[in-house]
Design a protein around this motif. Structure first.
Motif, short mmCIF file in Angstrom:
data_model
loop_
_atom_site.label_atom_id
_atom_site.label_comp_id
_atom_site.label_asym_id
_atom_site.label_seq_id
_atom_site.Cartn_x
_atom_site.Cartn_y
_atom_site.Cartn_z
N TYR A 33 33.44 39.40 42.59
CA TYR A 33 33.50 38.40 41.53
C TYR A 33 33.56 36.96 42.03
O TYR A 33 32.77 36.11 41.63
CB TYR A 33 34.72 38.65 40.63
CG TYR A 33 34.57 39.80 39.66
CD1 TYR A 33 33.58 40.77 39.84
CD2 TYR A 33 35.40 39.93 38.56
CE1 TYR A 33 33.45 41.83 38.96
CE2 TYR A 33 35.28 40.98 37.67
CZ TYR A 33 34.30 41.92 37.87
OH TYR A 33 34.17 42.96 37.00
N TYR A 66 36.29 42.42 33.05
CA TYR A 66 37.45 43.28 33.34
C TYR A 66 37.53 44.36 32.28
O TYR A 66 38.29 44.27 31.32
CB TYR A 66 38.72 42.43 33.39
CG TYR A 66 38.71 41.42 34.51
CD1 TYR A 66 39.13 41.78 35.79
CD2 TYR A 66 38.26 40.12 34.31
CE1 TYR A 66 39.11 40.86 36.84
CE2 TYR A 66 38.24 39.20 35.35
CZ TYR A 66 38.67 39.59 36.61
OH TYR A 66 38.64 38.69 37.65
N TYR A 123 40.52 46.79 43.05
CA TYR A 123 40.68 45.37 42.73
C TYR A 123 40.35 44.46 43.91
O TYR A 123 39.95 43.31 43.72
CB TYR A 123 42.08 45.09 42.18
CG TYR A 123 42.05 44.92 40.68
CD1 TYR A 123 41.80 46.02 39.85
CD2 TYR A 123 42.22 43.68 40.09
CE1 TYR A 123 41.73 45.86 38.48
CE2 TYR A 123 42.15 43.52 38.72
CZ TYR A 123 41.91 44.61 37.91
OH TYR A 123 41.82 44.45 36.56
N VAL A 125 36.71 44.31 43.59
CA VAL A 125 36.41 43.43 42.46
C VAL A 125 36.47 41.97 42.89
O VAL A 125 35.57 41.18 42.57
CB VAL A 125 37.40 43.69 41.30
CG1 VAL A 125 37.33 42.57 40.27
CG2 VAL A 125 37.10 45.02 40.63
N ALA A 126 37.50 41.60 43.62
CA ALA A 126 37.63 40.21 44.09
C ALA A 126 36.47 39.83 45.01
O ALA A 126 35.92 38.72 44.91
CB ALA A 126 38.96 40.02 44.81
N TRP A 181 42.13 37.96 36.71
CA TRP A 181 42.30 38.96 37.78
C TRP A 181 43.76 39.39 37.87
O TRP A 181 44.07 40.58 37.97
CB TRP A 181 41.82 38.37 39.11
CG TRP A 181 41.70 39.36 40.22
CD1 TRP A 181 40.61 40.12 40.55
CD2 TRP A 181 42.71 39.71 41.18
NE1 TRP A 181 40.87 40.92 41.64
CE2 TRP A 181 42.15 40.69 42.05
CE3 TRP A 181 44.02 39.30 41.39
CZ2 TRP A 181 42.87 41.25 43.11
CZ3 TRP A 181 44.75 39.86 42.46
CH2 TRP A 181 44.16 40.83 43.30
#
Length: 454
Positions: free
Chosen positions: A287, A247, A280, A283-284, A85
């Motif tokens: 994920y 990613y 992002y 995304v965090a 990440w």
């Protein structure tokens, strides 16, 4: 001085003729750029960049993260997930910065930046094969994902129905792309991308909350499942590739940034970076909960697609699978658009085809049919994730941006920037080699009992 007249007009001098040819060339170039998918529209907003990046990044990879964790184990898995990440956010920042590093010029495509850094010919040889493998590979994997999720949805909502084979569901999924692929450019698929981004957060949340609600399974095991040391090591390599695949947005980031307006006082990197940061964060949120909760509940028995491991509640799992289908429809379009751009650019600039709707119709239908056919031939979700994740995603995501940064900016030797980039390069190369080996092995193992089009 005598000047010969033609119909009352003096003949053109060589300089005038050359100037006219240059004007004609520029006009033709502008006409082509206005037709091509990447450069035809530059009026996007920063939030377009946000959900385009979410759609590109969060996809099939997130469903395989618990499986990757099972192959890596708690310590290595969490470490690699967090490191990935951080590293990929850093390399994405580099790409955004390099988009307009030359005053008055925009590098609208990944290969254009590569040509500036490595030279016209070498840049093409280095970047284009990698980018094509990434984008075509993603489209193939998303064909498999869409087909598998449709099949799972059908089985859940119609449990008494006769079973239908996976190839037919892949063809049903592909049918949407025979329509959507004719949208001309990135801005025209903004609504599709927005829906896909919302769906990605939705199904990720459903997946990890439904998993958490099941509670830790009885007799759950967190050790490595393989019976031999060699199998354990090779499975570890496969897990690396699964995380690398998660990613994937770097191969399209410059193309997304190219849709944003830019001036000397307000360069595109400002709104683009804002969109990247928002993406992002999403995304965090997608994920980390899913990877940790999925592995924590199922241990090393988790499937390579977490939704396949879930059986109840039926309505939630069916809805999540439907959301996956809707998301990968948008993701497919995001990754297909640069491929359309490359092929159409080659045809109109190198082979002098006339830009037309017929040309676009043929190119895009052939591409959709090709990715559908390959997906039907090799529908191995986990192996494809790992192989493509290592072989192509690791270079374009983890270390090619760092190499270009070193070549272009030449930071002080042994300085912080120099060390940071070299660490990313070394880790990226290791990831590329190991995960490619693991992914290829898994595809071979899965293909032993598979017959084509079965």
């Amino acid at each position: 001085m005598y000047i010969q007249m033609t119909n009352g007009v003096p003949p053109q001098t060589p300089e005038q003729t050359s100037f006219d040819h240059r004007i004609e060339g520029l006009e033709r170039q502008k006409e082509i750029d206005d037709w091509l998918p990447i450069t035809s529209s530059r009026n996007a907003k920063w939030w377009y960049a946000a959900f385009h990046n979410v759609t590109a990044m969060v996809g099939a990879g997130v469903l395989g993260l618990p499986y990757s964790m099972a192959q890596l184990g708690w310590g290595p898995g969490v470490t690699i997930l967090i490191l990935s990440w951080i590293i990929t956010l850093y390399t994405l920042w580099q790409m955004v910065e390099m988009h307009e590093m030359v005053p008055g010029k925009r590098f609208d495509r990944y290969h254009e930046l590569g040509q500036f850094a490595f030279g016209e010919r070498l840049g093409l040889y280095i970047i284009v094969p990698q980018q094509i493998i990434v984008e075509v590979g993603v489209c193939i994997v998303y064909m498999v994902t869409g087909g598998q999720s449709l099949k799972k949805f059908h089985e859940l909502v119609c449990q008494d129905c006769s079973p239908i084979r996976l190839p037919f569901f892949i063809m049903i999924f592909a049918s949407s792309h025979f329509v959507l692929s004719h949208l001309p450019n990135f801005n025209s698929i903004s609504l599709v991308s927005l829906v896909a981004a919302v769906m990605s957060l939705s199904y990720s949340t459903i997946a990890w909350t439904a998993t958490a609600a099941k509670g830790v399974q009885e007799d759950v095991q967190y050790g490595y499942k393989a019976g031999t040391t060699a199998d354990t090591v090779l499975n570890f390599f496969t897990g690396l590739g699964g995380i690398a695949f998660s990613y994937a947005g770097h191969s399209v980031v410059l193309e997304i940034q190219a849709t944003l307006p830019s001036t000397a006082s307000n360069p595109s990197k400002g709104p683009m970076w804002k969109g990247v940061v928002v993406a992002y964060v999403v995304v965090a949120l997608c994920y980390f909960p899913l990877a940790l909760v999925g592995y924590g509940v199922f241990g090393n028995d988790v499937s390579d697609n977490i939704l396949i491991s879930l059986k109840t509640p039926v309505w939630a799992i069916a809805l999540a699978n439907l959301f996956v289908v809707m998301h990968v429809i948008g993701s497919y379009q995001i990754f297909a658009m640069p491929v359309f751009d490359m092929v159409e650019t080659f045809l109109v600039k190198k082979l002098n085809f006339k830009p037309s709707s017929i040309l676009r119709f043929i190119v895009r239908n052939v591409y959709v049919a090709l990715t559908m056919f390959i997906a039907i031939m090799i529908p191995f979700f986990g192996g494809l994730l790992a192989f493509f994740g290592g072989f192509a995603f690791a270079p374009t995501t983890y270390f090619l941006p760092c190499i270009m940064w070193l070549v272009v900016y030449k930071p002080d030797r042994f300085g912080l920037s120099w060390w940071t980039n070299w660490v990313c390069i070394v880790l990226g190369v290791i990831l590329m080699i190991l995960s490619s080996i693991g992914g290829l092995r898994q595809i071979i193992l899965q293909s032993k009992d598979y017959s084509f089009f079965s």
